[in-house]
Design a protein around this motif. Structure first.
Motif, short mmCIF file in Angstrom:
data_model
loop_
_atom_site.label_atom_id
_atom_site.label_comp_id
_atom_site.label_asym_id
_atom_site.label_seq_id
_atom_site.Cartn_x
_atom_site.Cartn_y
_atom_site.Cartn_z
N ARG A 186 0.82 -1.21 0.00
CA ARG A 186 0.00 0.00 0.00
C ARG A 186 0.86 1.26 0.00
NH1 ARG A 186 -3.82 -0.82 4.75
NH2 ARG A 186 -3.35 -2.99 4.26
N CYS A 238 -3.70 3.75 -4.49
CA CYS A 238 -3.77 4.56 -3.27
C CYS A 238 -3.29 5.99 -3.54
CB CYS A 238 -2.93 3.91 -2.17
SG CYS A 238 -3.65 2.41 -1.47
N ASN A 245 -17.08 5.03 0.26
CA ASN A 245 -16.11 3.93 0.30
C ASN A 245 -15.49 3.58 -1.04
OD1 ASN A 245 -16.30 2.82 3.20
ND2 ASN A 245 -18.45 2.99 2.60
N ALA A 291 -10.25 1.51 0.61
CA ALA A 291 -9.42 0.61 1.40
C ALA A 291 -8.48 -0.17 0.49
CB ALA A 291 -10.30 -0.36 2.18
#
Length: 254
Positions: free
Chosen positions: A35, A41, A72, A93
């Motif tokens: 990540r 991201c 989300n 996420a």
């Protein structure tokens, strides 16, 4: 994140081209969570480092790549777009696939799929397909080539049929739910998968434990008559990405 990474511009062994952007190469096989160097991201959080879209289009503001946002999920243009309007839905996420998300998000995702499909149809005049290469684990990837989950949606010209493309090689099962079914894939069946949503809204899942990277992209580009252009790292398809950005900025999604 354990392990180190090295930054390098690595050419692919492909006669038609080379990679156009930075590739992060792990130097430790123990490193399974990228990540900190994830391009998705970077795009979602609007930072320049590791941001593949900004590397290809530095004339844009970082926020330009977020075509739509919900609590989300985000919609971003896809590097390697097969056509104008070829976009990705990605969770905020950092998870390997949508199967790793809370099934409670199913309603929010379904609403976004519906609204985005309608918007793409209005903008580009074709009915919309959606699909995911779903990873069960870091090593059991289902043909996924990134470590951040994403669903591809695109307005498909006549002749493209992902159900036909997959059904000739895998056993498809019709499903009514989305995230709950995907969750069962990783929690109970423990296998990677393909998920497909047809232009009429019907959905299918199949086990895909052993498959080529970007299997469905290969099928799409084959049906488009450009079979050698399936690899987004070799063919970033900047003209299609630029056209998608332009149309979404001219006519924002409600």
């Amino acid at each position: 994140m354990s392990g180190r990474v090295s930054r390098s511009r690595l050419p692919l062994p492909h006669a038609a081209g080379r990679r156009f952007f930075t590739v992060e190469t792990p130097t430790s096989v123990e490193c399974e969570d990228y990540r900190d160097i994830c391009g998705f991201c970077a795009e979602i959080n609007q930072v320049s480092e590791y941001n593949l879209l900004w590397e290809l289009f530095p004339e844009h503001d970082l926020g330009d790549f977020l075509l739509c946002e919900t609590e989300n999920f985000v919609v971003i243009p896809a590097v390697g777009a097969a056509c104008d309007g070829y976009v990705l839905i990605s969770p905020r996420a950092h998870v390997l696939s949508f199967a790793h998300l809370d099934p409670a998000l199913d309603g929010e995702l379904r609403d976004l799929l519906r609204r985005l499909g309608d918007h793409l149809h209005r903008l580009f005049g074709h009915r919309v397909w959606a699909f995911e290469h779903g990873a069960e684990s870091f090593r059991n990837r289902g043909g996924s080539c990134t470590d951040h989950a994403h669903i591809t949606m695109f307005p498909a010209k006549p002749g493209i049929d992902l159900v036909r493309a997959v059904g000739g090689h895998f056993v498809l099962h019709a499903v009514a739910d989305h995230l709950p079914e995907l969750s069962r894939q990783v929690l109970e069946r423990r296998t990677s998968y393909f998920w497909i949503r047809a232009v009429d809204g019907r959905m299918w899942i199949c086990d895909a434990p052993h498959t080529l990277s970007q299997f469905l992209r290969r099928a799409i580009f084959r049906d488009l008559g450009r079979p050698d252009e399936w690899d987004w790292a070799v063919f970033p398809q900047k003209a299609h990405v630029r056209a998608t950005l332009g149309r979404f900025h001219e006519t924002p999604m409600a």
